[in-house]
Design a protein around this motif. Structure first.
Motif, PDB file in Angstrom:
ATOM      1  N   ASN A 169       0.807  -1.214   0.000  1.00  0.00           N
ATOM      2  CA  ASN A 169       0.000   0.000   0.000  1.00  0.00           C
ATOM      3  C   ASN A 169       0.845   1.271   0.000  1.00  0.00           C
ATOM      4  N   TYR A 170       2.151   1.135   0.183  1.00  0.00           N
ATOM      5  CA  TYR A 170       3.051   2.267   0.035  1.00  0.00           C
ATOM      6  C   TYR A 170       3.592   2.374  -1.397  1.00  0.00           C
ATOM      7  N   MET A 171       3.173   1.492  -2.282  1.00  0.00           N
ATOM      8  CA  MET A 171       3.628   1.511  -3.669  1.00  0.00           C
ATOM      9  C   MET A 171       2.607   2.305  -4.490  1.00  0.00           C
ATOM     10  N   PRO A 172       2.924   3.566  -4.860  1.00  0.00           N
ATOM     11  CA  PRO A 172       1.935   4.415  -5.534  1.00  0.00           C
ATOM     12  C   PRO A 172       1.356   3.798  -6.799  1.00  0.00           C
ATOM     13  N   LEU A 173       2.181   3.114  -7.578  1.00  0.00           N
ATOM     14  CA  LEU A 173       1.675   2.567  -8.832  1.00  0.00           C
ATOM     15  C   LEU A 173       0.787   1.350  -8.590  1.00  0.00           C
ATOM     16  N   ALA A 174       1.084   0.599  -7.527  1.00  0.00           N
ATOM     17  CA  ALA A 174       0.199  -0.528  -7.187  1.00  0.00           C
ATOM     18  C   ALA A 174      -1.176  -0.004  -6.778  1.00  0.00           C
ATOM     19  N   ARG A 175      -1.192   1.068  -5.998  1.00  0.00           N
ATOM     20  CA  ARG A 175      -2.488   1.662  -5.638  1.00  0.00           C
ATOM     21  C   ARG A 175      -3.223   2.136  -6.887  1.00  0.00           C
ATOM     22  N   MET A 176      -2.512   2.799  -7.786  1.00  0.00           N
ATOM     23  CA  MET A 176      -3.158   3.307  -8.995  1.00  0.00           C
ATOM     24  C   MET A 176      -3.700   2.170  -9.843  1.00  0.00           C
ATOM     25  N   ALA A 177      -3.016   1.020  -9.825  1.00  0.00           N
ATOM     26  CA  ALA A 177      -3.519  -0.142 -10.562  1.00  0.00           C
ATOM     27  C   ALA A 177      -4.871  -0.573 -10.002  1.00  0.00           C
ATOM     28  N   MET A 178      -5.050  -0.474  -8.692  1.00  0.00           N
ATOM     29  CA  MET A 178      -6.334  -0.793  -8.081  1.00  0.00           C
ATOM     30  C   MET A 178      -7.391   0.258  -8.449  1.00  0.00           C
ATOM     31  N   TYR A 179      -7.002   1.519  -8.422  1.00  0.00           N
ATOM     32  CA  TYR A 179      -7.964   2.579  -8.762  1.00  0.00           C
ATOM     33  C   TYR A 179      -8.433   2.445 -10.210  1.00  0.00           C
ATOM     34  N   GLN A 180      -7.504   2.086 -11.094  1.00  0.00           N
ATOM     35  CA  GLN A 180      -7.864   1.941 -12.506  1.00  0.00           C
ATOM     36  C   GLN A 180      -8.944   0.884 -12.715  1.00  0.00           C
ATOM     37  N   LYS A 181      -9.030  -0.054 -11.788  1.00  0.00           N
ATOM     38  CA  LYS A 181     -10.043  -1.105 -11.896  1.00  0.00           C
ATOM     39  C   LYS A 181     -11.378  -0.678 -11.290  1.00  0.00           C
ATOM     40  N   GLY A 182     -11.450   0.545 -10.782  1.00  0.00           N
ATOM     41  CA  GLY A 182     -12.704   1.032 -10.219  1.00  0.00           C
ATOM     42  C   GLY A 182     -13.029   0.471  -8.855  1.00  0.00           C
ATOM     43  N   ILE A 183     -12.017   0.187  -8.063  1.00  0.00           N
ATOM     44  CA  ILE A 183     -12.222  -0.446  -6.763  1.00  0.00           C
ATOM     45  C   ILE A 183     -13.122   0.408  -5.879  1.00  0.00           C
ATOM     46  N   GLN A 184     -14.035  -0.240  -5.150  1.00  0.00           N
ATOM     47  CA  GLN A 184     -14.953   0.444  -4.247  1.00  0.00           C
ATOM     48  C   GLN A 184     -14.741   0.042  -2.793  1.00  0.00           C
ATOM     49  N   LEU A 185     -14.470  -1.221  -2.547  1.00  0.00           N
ATOM     50  CA  LEU A 185     -14.081  -1.696  -1.213  1.00  0.00           C
ATOM     51  C   LEU A 185     -12.628  -2.128  -1.289  1.00  0.00           C
ATOM     52  N   TYR A 186     -11.776  -1.297  -0.711  1.00  0.00           N
ATOM     53  CA  TYR A 186     -10.334  -1.500  -0.766  1.00  0.00           C
ATOM     54  C   TYR A 186      -9.927  -2.188   0.543  1.00  0.00           C
ATOM     55  N   LEU A 187      -9.389  -3.398   0.440  1.00  0.00           N
ATOM     56  CA  LEU A 187      -9.072  -4.229   1.602  1.00  0.00           C
ATOM     57  C   LEU A 187      -7.568  -4.229   1.827  1.00  0.00           C
ATOM     58  N   ALA A 188      -7.162  -3.956   3.066  1.00  0.00           N
ATOM     59  CA  ALA A 188      -5.739  -3.799   3.363  1.00  0.00           C
ATOM     60  C   ALA A 188      -5.356  -4.567   4.621  1.00  0.00           C
ATOM     61  N   PRO A 189      -5.275  -5.889   4.541  1.00  0.00           N
ATOM     62  CA  PRO A 189      -4.743  -6.649   5.675  1.00  0.00           C
ATOM     63  C   PRO A 189      -3.269  -6.308   5.865  1.00  0.00           C
ATOM     64  N   THR A 190      -2.817  -6.261   7.110  1.00  0.00           N
ATOM     65  CA  THR A 190      -1.469  -5.774   7.370  1.00  0.00           C
ATOM     66  C   THR A 190      -0.872  -6.431   8.603  1.00  0.00           C
ATOM     67  N   ALA A 191       0.438  -6.189   8.794  1.00  0.00           N
ATOM     68  CA  ALA A 191       1.112  -6.520  10.047  1.00  0.00           C
ATOM     69  C   ALA A 191       1.712  -5.260  10.671  1.00  0.00           C
ATOM     70  N   ASP A 192       1.377  -4.092  10.117  1.00  0.00           N
ATOM     71  CA  ASP A 192       1.922  -2.815  10.571  1.00  0.00           C
ATOM     72  C   ASP A 192       1.020  -2.248  11.663  1.00  0.00           C
ATOM     73  N   ASN A 193       1.556  -2.103  12.874  1.00  0.00           N
ATOM     74  CA  ASN A 193       0.745  -1.559  13.967  1.00  0.00           C
ATOM     75  C   ASN A 193       1.263  -0.210  14.464  1.00  0.00           C
ATOM     76  N   ARG A 194       1.923   0.527  13.597  1.00  0.00           N
ATOM     77  CA  ARG A 194       2.379   1.866  13.959  1.00  0.00           C
ATOM     78  C   ARG A 194       1.230   2.871  13.791  1.00  0.00           C
ATOM     79  N   ASP A 195       1.314   3.966  14.525  1.00  0.00           N
ATOM     80  CA  ASP A 195       0.276   4.986  14.428  1.00  0.00           C
ATOM     81  C   ASP A 195       0.158   5.530  13.004  1.00  0.00           C
ATOM     82  N   GLY A 196       1.280   5.627  12.302  1.00  0.00           N
ATOM     83  CA  GLY A 196       1.266   6.188  10.956  1.00  0.00           C
ATOM     84  C   GLY A 196       0.453   5.377   9.970  1.00  0.00           C
TER      85      GLY A 196
END
Length: 308
Positions: A169-196
């Motif tokens: 999700n920090y890869m701008p072009l990967a995100r844009m690839a999802m947007y190009q598909k018209g994504i409406q529910l964007y799912l982001a499972p993670t292991a990052d528990n930082r406030d940021g």
């Protein structure tokens, strides 16, 4: 298409390195969240995100206990179409809900492990998967990186669902690839528990004009098996290994629920797809706020023939 419905994000730990017990736990959480039309589980929930473990490796050297740990990890993973995969489909069918879950996926031919998201329909069918295209840092020791063929979205009666895993999700072009598909529910499972990470979830919602569901584990050190090979790595780790931070955000970046810290639990929120249309009045990354005459993104979604 259903315009209004509820979704759920599960924040929990698997039974680490124990496949059958983890599937039992998935079933219990799904039963608890069964009123939701879609349920999201964290990254690598089946059956561990191996935080704090080195697998006996340093540059130029590997230990036998690390290989034993790798085998235990591999044995607690699943493959597309195997018995454990089928059971996840049965759990989704019983709840009559979409189930999206982070898994350690064994490639049925090579045996390589991938960090993947498996998607199941409310009829129990396996809809497809996404494999992480770039594991982060030490993750590259245990997980292979995928080609672009699993940058997946799925047209459903809930809208178009899809997503990326953790630092993808920090890869701008990967995100844009999802947007190009018209994504409406964007799912982001993670292991990052930082406030940021919460700001990342809100940014994606604003940028993509989509609902964002972020799901993380809550894990304590005493959840690791005492007899785990290489467990001495954990001696220097904190008692709370992953503190959660799951969250659900609307298309204008407003937090609908969460973040949840310091415990296992379920977050639920109501989705109103009309909010996506309303949010595009002033911004649409692939529509009126796009400049295709200046910028162009080409995504290679062909499978790597070397893996076939």
């Amino acid at each position: 298409m259903s315009k209004r419905y509820s979704v759920a994000v599960v924040q929990a730990a698997p039974v680490l390195f124990n496949l059958e017990a983890t599937l039992d736990k998935v079933e219990r959480w799904v039963e608890e969240a069964r009123d939701a039309s879609l349920m999201l589980f964290p990254e690598a929930f089946v059956s561990a995100y191996p935080r704090g473990l080195s697998f006996g490796t340093v540059v130029g050297s590997r230990k036998e206990e690390g290989r034993a740990l790798w085998q235990k990890y591999w044995e607690s993973s699943i493959a597309e179409g195997d018995v454990s995969c089928d059971r996840l489909g049965q759990i989704a069918r019983k709840a009559n809900s979409f189930l999206v879950i982070g898994v350690n996926e064994k490639d049925s031919v090579s045996g390589t492990l991938y960090c993947s998201m498996f998607y199941f329909g409310p009829d129990g069918s396996f809809l497809g998967k996404h494999r992480k295209v770039k594991p982060t840092a030490q993750e590259r020791l245990i997980w292979g990186e995928d080609d672009g063929s699993t940058l997946s979205t799925f047209d459903t009666n809930l809208g178009k669902i899809g997503g990326l895993i953790c630092w993808e999700n920090y890869m701008p072009l990967a995100r844009m690839a999802m947007y190009q598909k018209g994504i409406q529910l964007y799912l982001a499972p993670t292991a990052d528990n930082r406030d940021g990470w919460q700001q990342t979830m809100r940014h994606i919602a604003l940028e993509g004009r989509c609902f964002v569901l972020g799901s993380n584990q809550f894990v304590t050190k005493d959840m690791y098996p005492a007899d785990l090979p290489g467990a001495s790595d954990l001696e220097s780790q904190p008692d709370i290994m992953a503190n959660g931070g799951s969250i659900i955000v609307d298309p204008l970046g407003n937090v609908l629920t969460g973040p949840l810290w310091g415990e296992e639990g379920i977050l639920t929120a109501e989705i109103d797809l009309d909010q996506i249309i309303q949010s595009k009045l002033d911004f649409d990354p692939i529509g009126h706020y796009n400049r295709p005459d200046i910028f162009e993104l080409k995504v290679n979604r062909q499978p790597d023939i070397k893996k076939l």
